[in-house]
Scaffold this motif. Structure first.
Motif, PDB file in Angstrom:
ATOM      1  N   ILE A  46       0.848  -1.264   0.076  1.00  0.00           N
ATOM      2  CA  ILE A  46       0.052  -0.037  -0.102  1.00  0.00           C
ATOM      3  C   ILE A  46       0.962   1.148   0.151  1.00  0.00           C
ATOM      4  N   ALA A  47       1.877   1.389   0.711  1.00  0.00           N
ATOM      5  CA  ALA A  47       2.885   2.398   0.683  1.00  0.00           C
ATOM      6  C   ALA A  47       3.471   2.514  -0.379  1.00  0.00           C
ATOM      7  N   ALA A  48       3.956   1.387  -1.256  1.00  0.00           N
ATOM      8  CA  ALA A  48       4.390   1.816  -2.706  1.00  0.00           C
ATOM      9  C   ALA A  48       3.329   2.213  -3.517  1.00  0.00           C
ATOM     10  N   PHE A  49       2.472   1.604  -3.559  1.00  0.00           N
ATOM     11  CA  PHE A  49       1.421   2.208  -4.511  1.00  0.00           C
ATOM     12  C   PHE A  49       0.841   3.647  -4.325  1.00  0.00           C
ATOM     13  N   THR A  50       0.929   3.687  -2.849  1.00  0.00           N
ATOM     14  CA  THR A  50       0.531   5.220  -2.462  1.00  0.00           C
ATOM     15  C   THR A  50       1.669   6.221  -3.004  1.00  0.00           C
ATOM     16  N   ARG A  51       2.935   5.854  -3.085  1.00  0.00           N
ATOM     17  CA  ARG A  51       3.792   6.575  -3.619  1.00  0.00           C
ATOM     18  C   ARG A  51       3.634   7.086  -5.115  1.00  0.00           C
ATOM     19  N   ILE A  52       3.281   5.998  -5.712  1.00  0.00           N
ATOM     20  CA  ILE A  52       2.943   6.050  -7.217  1.00  0.00           C
ATOM     21  C   ILE A  52       1.909   7.040  -7.532  1.00  0.00           C
ATOM     22  N   ILE A  53       0.795   6.977  -6.598  1.00  0.00           N
ATOM     23  CA  ILE A  53      -0.419   7.797  -6.648  1.00  0.00           C
ATOM     24  C   ILE A  53      -0.206   9.137  -6.364  1.00  0.00           C
ATOM     25  N   ASP A  54       0.553   9.434  -5.370  1.00  0.00           N
ATOM     26  CA  ASP A  54       1.114  10.788  -4.989  1.00  0.00           C
ATOM     27  C   ASP A  54       2.039  11.304  -6.010  1.00  0.00           C
ATOM     28  N   SER A  55       2.736  10.501  -6.668  1.00  0.00           N
ATOM     29  CA  SER A  55       3.573  11.184  -7.520  1.00  0.00           C
ATOM     30  C   SER A  55       2.977  11.665  -9.136  1.00  0.00           C
ATOM     31  N   GLY A  56       1.682  10.829  -9.116  1.00  0.00           N
ATOM     32  CA  GLY A  56       1.059  11.120 -10.265  1.00  0.00           C
ATOM     33  C   GLY A  56       1.250  10.004 -11.430  1.00  0.00           C
ATOM     34  N   ALA A  57       1.930   9.282 -11.025  1.00  0.00           N
ATOM     35  CA  ALA A  57       2.507   8.044 -12.058  1.00  0.00           C
ATOM     36  C   ALA A  57       3.116   8.350 -13.264  1.00  0.00           C
ATOM     37  N   GLY A  58       3.903   9.512 -13.001  1.00  0.00           N
ATOM     38  CA  GLY A  58       4.672   9.953 -14.232  1.00  0.00           C
ATOM     39  C   GLY A  58       3.862  10.753 -15.232  1.00  0.00           C
ATOM     40  N   GLY A  59       2.654  11.192 -14.959  1.00  0.00           N
ATOM     41  CA  GLY A  59       1.719  11.576 -16.095  1.00  0.00           C
ATOM     42  C   GLY A  59       0.883  10.620 -16.746  1.00  0.00           C
ATOM     43  N   ASP A  60       0.868   9.486 -16.620  1.00  0.00           N
ATOM     44  CA  ASP A  60       0.426   8.260 -17.380  1.00  0.00           C
ATOM     45  C   ASP A  60      -1.047   7.927 -16.579  1.00  0.00           C
ATOM     46  N   VAL A  61      -1.935   8.321 -16.909  1.00  0.00           N
ATOM     47  CA  VAL A  61      -3.281   8.086 -16.254  1.00  0.00           C
ATOM     48  C   VAL A  61      -3.623   6.578 -16.179  1.00  0.00           C
ATOM     49  N   LYS A  62      -3.228   5.713 -17.289  1.00  0.00           N
ATOM     50  CA  LYS A  62      -3.538   4.397 -17.079  1.00  0.00           C
ATOM     51  C   LYS A  62      -2.774   3.692 -15.966  1.00  0.00           C
ATOM     52  N   ASN A  63      -1.524   4.082 -15.815  1.00  0.00           N
ATOM     53  CA  ASN A  63      -0.777   3.892 -14.662  1.00  0.00           C
ATOM     54  C   ASN A  63      -1.129   4.248 -13.393  1.00  0.00           C
ATOM     55  N   LEU A  64      -1.626   5.325 -13.465  1.00  0.00           N
ATOM     56  CA  LEU A  64      -2.269   5.794 -12.188  1.00  0.00           C
ATOM     57  C   LEU A  64      -3.460   5.070 -11.841  1.00  0.00           C
ATOM     58  N   ALA A  65      -4.593   4.711 -12.670  1.00  0.00           N
ATOM     59  CA  ALA A  65      -5.659   3.947 -12.507  1.00  0.00           C
ATOM     60  C   ALA A  65      -5.116   2.379 -11.878  1.00  0.00           C
ATOM     61  N   SER A  66      -4.024   2.075 -12.619  1.00  0.00           N
ATOM     62  CA  SER A  66      -3.764   0.854 -12.116  1.00  0.00           C
ATOM     63  C   SER A  66      -3.103   0.778 -10.657  1.00  0.00           C
ATOM     64  N   ALA A  67      -2.524   1.904 -10.280  1.00  0.00           N
ATOM     65  CA  ALA A  67      -2.029   1.964  -8.870  1.00  0.00           C
ATOM     66  C   ALA A  67      -3.087   1.968  -8.097  1.00  0.00           C
ATOM     67  N   PHE A  68      -4.353   2.840  -8.356  1.00  0.00           N
ATOM     68  CA  PHE A  68      -5.385   2.667  -7.551  1.00  0.00           C
ATOM     69  C   PHE A  68      -5.998   1.554  -7.351  1.00  0.00           C
ATOM     70  N   ASN A  69      -6.037   0.748  -8.593  1.00  0.00           N
ATOM     71  CA  ASN A  69      -6.502  -0.676  -8.544  1.00  0.00           C
ATOM     72  C   ASN A  69      -5.925  -1.601  -7.706  1.00  0.00           C
TER      73      ASN A  69
END
Length: 138
Positions: A46-69
């Motif tokens: 959860i901490a790792a996926f939260t860091r991705i979410i907080d970073s905006g996943a490098g601007g990639d919306v699909k990666n951000l959605a995957s991190a939330f999932n």
């Protein structure tokens, strides 16, 4: 960890590794999150996926959605069902065609006793991907 979680995490790992390869931080966090989830260490995942979410996943919306999932799956594994529901819903908001998030939310709605919403999400998920796992209805 359940078979569903392991399969989903491994499939998403393959999908997410390529688009995120240009951004070292999120890629490392995906790897760490997936590894931790596979070991049953949901807090680290959860901490790792939260860091991705907080970073905006490098601007990639699909990666951000995957991190939330993925974070939602970890929240659900910890029985934090309302947090899981919020994460699945955000993933779907970001990527309305993410069949896995729709299927995950449908399964969660069944756990929560909301069969009408579960059917709605299951139907939407199957329209996108006939192979996605959804609840079975009588």
């Amino acid at each position: 960890m359940g078979k569903r979680m392991r399969c989903a995490v491994m499939a998403l790992a393959l999908i997410l590794a390529l688009p995120g390869a240009a951004v070292a931080g999120p890629t490392d966090d995906y790897r760490q999150g997936i590894t931790a989830a596979n070991k049953g260490d949901m807090d680290t995942a959860i901490a790792a996926f939260t860091r991705i979410i907080d970073s905006g996943a490098g601007g990639d919306v699909k990666n951000l959605a995957s991190a939330f999932n993925l974070r939602g799956m970890c929240q659900e594994a910890k029985s934090d069902l309302q947090k899981a529901l919020a994460d699945y819903s955000k993933a779907i908001e970001l990527d309305a065609k993410m069949a896995e998030a729709l299927g995950n939310r449908a399964m969660l709605y069944m756990k929560l006793g909301d069969e009408a919403k579960a059917k709605e999400d299951a139907t939407a998920a199957k329209r996108i991907d006939r192979k996605v796992k959804v609840p079975e209805f009588k």
